[in-house]
Design an enzyme around this catalytic site. Structure first.
Site, PDB file in Angstrom:
ATOM      1  N   HIS A 279       5.182  39.789  47.237  1.00 22.14           N
ATOM      2  CA  HIS A 279       5.840  40.005  48.533  1.00 22.14           C
ATOM      3  C   HIS A 279       7.351  39.833  48.425  1.00 22.14           C
ATOM      4  O   HIS A 279       7.852  38.883  47.820  1.00 22.14           O
ATOM      5  CB  HIS A 279       5.238  39.138  49.637  1.00 22.14           C
ATOM      6  CG  HIS A 279       5.376  37.666  49.493  1.00 22.14           C
ATOM      7  ND1 HIS A 279       6.501  36.968  49.913  1.00 22.14           N
ATOM      8  CD2 HIS A 279       4.531  36.726  49.004  1.00 22.14           C
ATOM      9  CE1 HIS A 279       6.323  35.673  49.702  1.00 22.14           C
ATOM     10  NE2 HIS A 279       5.143  35.505  49.134  1.00 22.14           N
ATOM     11  N   ASP A 291       8.715  32.035  45.060  1.00 21.30           N
ATOM     12  CA  ASP A 291       7.885  32.525  46.161  1.00 21.30           C
ATOM     13  C   ASP A 291       8.662  33.525  47.007  1.00 21.30           C
ATOM     14  O   ASP A 291       9.291  33.147  47.986  1.00 21.30           O
ATOM     15  CB  ASP A 291       7.430  31.339  47.015  1.00 21.30           C
ATOM     16  CG  ASP A 291       6.424  31.717  48.080  1.00 21.30           C
ATOM     17  OD1 ASP A 291       5.812  32.795  47.969  1.00 21.30           O
ATOM     18  OD2 ASP A 291       6.259  30.946  49.042  1.00 21.30           O
ATOM     19  N   GLU A 325       4.925  38.719  54.156  1.00 19.79           N
ATOM     20  CA  GLU A 325       3.760  37.889  53.864  1.00 19.79           C
ATOM     21  C   GLU A 325       3.898  36.509  54.480  1.00 19.79           C
ATOM     22  O   GLU A 325       2.921  35.925  54.964  1.00 19.79           O
ATOM     23  CB  GLU A 325       3.569  37.769  52.346  1.00 19.79           C
ATOM     24  CG  GLU A 325       2.287  37.040  51.925  1.00 19.79           C
ATOM     25  CD  GLU A 325       2.440  35.531  51.804  1.00 19.79           C
ATOM     26  OE1 GLU A 325       1.416  34.833  51.694  1.00 19.79           O
ATOM     27  OE2 GLU A 325       3.591  35.024  51.832  1.00 19.79           O
ATOM     28  N   GLU A 326       5.119  35.974  54.491  1.00 17.47           N
ATOM     29  CA  GLU A 326       5.315  34.582  54.847  1.00 17.47           C
ATOM     30  C   GLU A 326       5.008  34.268  56.308  1.00 17.47           C
ATOM     31  O   GLU A 326       4.439  33.223  56.601  1.00 17.47           O
ATOM     32  CB  GLU A 326       6.749  34.142  54.525  1.00 17.47           C
ATOM     33  CG  GLU A 326       7.070  34.082  53.037  1.00 17.47           C
ATOM     34  CD  GLU A 326       6.329  32.975  52.306  1.00 17.47           C
ATOM     35  OE1 GLU A 326       5.498  32.283  52.918  1.00 17.47           O
ATOM     36  OE2 GLU A 326       6.579  32.805  51.106  1.00 17.47           O
ATOM     37  N   ASP A 353       1.484  35.819  43.385  1.00 17.58           N
ATOM     38  CA  ASP A 353       2.138  35.066  44.461  1.00 17.58           C
ATOM     39  C   ASP A 353       1.870  33.578  44.288  1.00 17.58           C
ATOM     40  O   ASP A 353       1.484  32.881  45.221  1.00 17.58           O
ATOM     41  CB  ASP A 353       1.650  35.552  45.829  1.00 17.58           C
ATOM     42  CG  ASP A 353       2.392  34.884  46.986  1.00 17.58           C
ATOM     43  OD1 ASP A 353       3.478  34.319  46.739  1.00 17.58           O
ATOM     44  OD2 ASP A 353       1.887  34.906  48.124  1.00 17.58           O
ATOM     45  N   HIS A 423       8.659  26.870  49.520  1.00 15.09           N
ATOM     46  CA  HIS A 423       9.252  26.900  50.867  1.00 15.09           C
ATOM     47  C   HIS A 423      10.394  25.909  51.064  1.00 15.09           C
ATOM     48  O   HIS A 423      10.671  25.500  52.192  1.00 15.09           O
ATOM     49  CB  HIS A 423       8.179  26.636  51.937  1.00 15.09           C
ATOM     50  CG  HIS A 423       7.092  27.661  51.982  1.00 15.09           C
ATOM     51  ND1 HIS A 423       6.003  27.535  52.813  1.00 15.09           N
ATOM     52  CD2 HIS A 423       6.922  28.828  51.310  1.00 15.09           C
ATOM     53  CE1 HIS A 423       5.195  28.589  52.641  1.00 15.09           C
ATOM     54  NE2 HIS A 423       5.744  29.373  51.725  1.00 15.09           N
TER      55      HIS A 423
END
Length: 464
Positions: A279, A291, A325-326, A353, A423
């Site tokens: 992503h 990520d 995606e997130e 991912d 994140h």
């Protein structure tokens, strides 16, 4: 005598095929480790563009950049697939304090959860009640929760060797905590960062208010693990400890973005499609290198490595760089929706991912027959220290493609350090190892090659 001859021919054919596959995998790994492009692409995505929050200028810059780089590969087709995505903006940096009864204030690191509403312009100050689970809210009831900030403080389970299992064991408090706490009159939510390490990085992530009316939504933020430990200690010493935090985030109307798609047309079965992807969006605190910048550039390099190796695929191989995606999965859902409307025949989809760390293997969502075929390839990967082949999940973006006969897979790198960066502001380029990233690209390319060459197992036979 005839039976012995047939057996001899079958054994010779198997040995020849194995030798040819060994040579092909060797050439793929050699090319990735000596002439790979993934690391250079990631350098640009991370250091020239940065965090690519869905709907942001940076996300659009990433779309433009990856499309241009894919076009340079000379593949058969590169195009953009429009998709409407949410636009949530963090605003000015958040801040928070633990307030003791004697007037002492202690600053702690927090960040708004993705999709949260803001506090008032003056911030939010209230007493705190600590809980370990959503279920505990029900046990406490409205009388003990109303007017307070709920502090969800359930840590990841350090006993879980597979860290994604530990993540799944406590992420519900981040995703649903605000919606559930609001039902009992809470005025805000603070959630322990989903991280196994004790540090000062708050980890953001998506959250949902469910069907809570906008006017009843309460602000939600993540607190660093060190901050969570400090707050828990303060509450033990004095249950009347107050907490103050201020955040300025805002949800805007949806905007148009794109999935970036590139493909090499199959020579024999062009209508059978193999997808490899990651992503393109990321959270905004770091630059999204693990990520999922890593998965994006590895997927791009799959196409390049296939072309560089001289292999002519039988089936159409498509790299898809999914958007959103997130905080919405709009890109993955849109791709599957369009594929269904066009009656496209996807036979295999692989997603990366889980970070750019050393690859350890794959997990597969597939039939027993297809998994047995994968198991027969195990020895081909042994020289590259790839040992994990298990049935399980695949990836969020390829998941919507699920149907009978398709094989879904996820690359599984070593996960022990992944949630240190997940994140958070330290998900940055310098934490990605060039060789580990390239090994992942080669491992993905090798599996794509094998599925392209041998096809999938249907209920009756293998179509190769």
């Amino acid at each position: 005598m005839k039976k012995i001859t047939v057996i001899f021919l079958l054994v010779c054919t198997t040995i020849f095929a194995q030798t040819a596959d060994e040579k092909q995998l060797r050439s793929i790994y050699d090319a990735a480790l000596t002439d790979g492009m993934a690391y250079n692409w990631l350098d640009h995505l991370s250091n020239q563009i940065g965090g690519r929050l869905s709907g942001s200028v940076e996300a659009q810059q990433a779309v433009d950049y990856t499309k241009k780089e894919l076009e340079k590969l000379g593949v058969d087709r590169v195009y953009l697939q429009p998709v409407m995505v949410p636009r949530w903006v963090r605003g000015l940096p958040e801040y928070a304090n633990i307030l003791s009864e004697d007037g002492t204030t202690t600053s702690v690191p927090i960040c708004a959860l993705g999709g949260s509403v803001a506090t008032s312009a003056l911030g939010l100050k209230a007493n705190v009640i600590e809980v370990k689970s959503i279920k505990e809210l029900e046990e406490l009831g409205k009388e003990k929760i109303e007017g307070k900030i709920v502090f969800f403080n359930r840590p990841m389970n350090p006993k879980d060797i597979v860290t994604f299992t530990a993540y799944g064991g406590c992420v519900d408090q981040r995703y649903s905590g605000a919606a559930e706490a609001g039902k009992f009159g809470a005025v805000g939510v603070i959630v322990r960062s989903v991280n196994l390490r004790l540090d000062d990085y708050p980890h953001t992530g998506s959250m949902s208010y469910g069907d809570t009316p906008v006017k009843n939504r309460i602000p939600a933020a993540a607190i660093s693990t060190n901050g969570a430990e400090l707050l828990a200690t303060a509450l033990k010493l004095n249950p009347n400890t107050k907490f103050f935090f201020k955040q300025n985030c805002k949800q805007y109307d949806d905007v148009q973005s794109y999935n970036v798609i590139a493909e090499i047309k199959g020579s024999t079965y062009p209508n059978e499609i193999i997808v490899v992807g990651g992503h393109l969006d990321s959270w905004d605190l770091g630059d999204g290198s693990h990520d999922d910048g890593a998965g994006v550039v590895q997927s791009m390099d799959v196409l390049r490595l296939i072309k560089a190796s001289g292999y002519k695929p039988k089936r159409t191989i498509r790299a898809v760089l999914f958007m959103n995606e997130e905080n919405g999965l709009r890109g993955g859902n849109k791709y599957a929706q369009v594929a269904k409307s066009k009656n496209e025949n996807h036979i295999f989809a692989l997603e990366s991912d889980a970070g750019g760390f050393s690859p350890r293997g794959f997990s597969f969502d597939c039939s027993t027959e297809n998994f047995e075929q994968v198991e027969s390839w195990r020895n081909l990967f042994k020289p590259y220290l790839i040992h994990l082949f298990e049935k399980g999940g695949s990836g969020a973006d390829v998941g919507p493609l699920k149907k009978d006969n398709i094989v879904l897979a996820g690359l599984r790198p070593d996960s022990q350090r992944y949630f240190d960066h997940h994140h958070a502001a330290n998900d940055t380029f310098e934490h990605v190892n060039k060789r580990e990233l390239e090994l992942g690209a080669a491992t993905m390319t090798s599996l794509v090659y094998l599925f392209d060459k041998y096809g999938i197992v249907t209920s009756k036979k293998i179509k190769g």
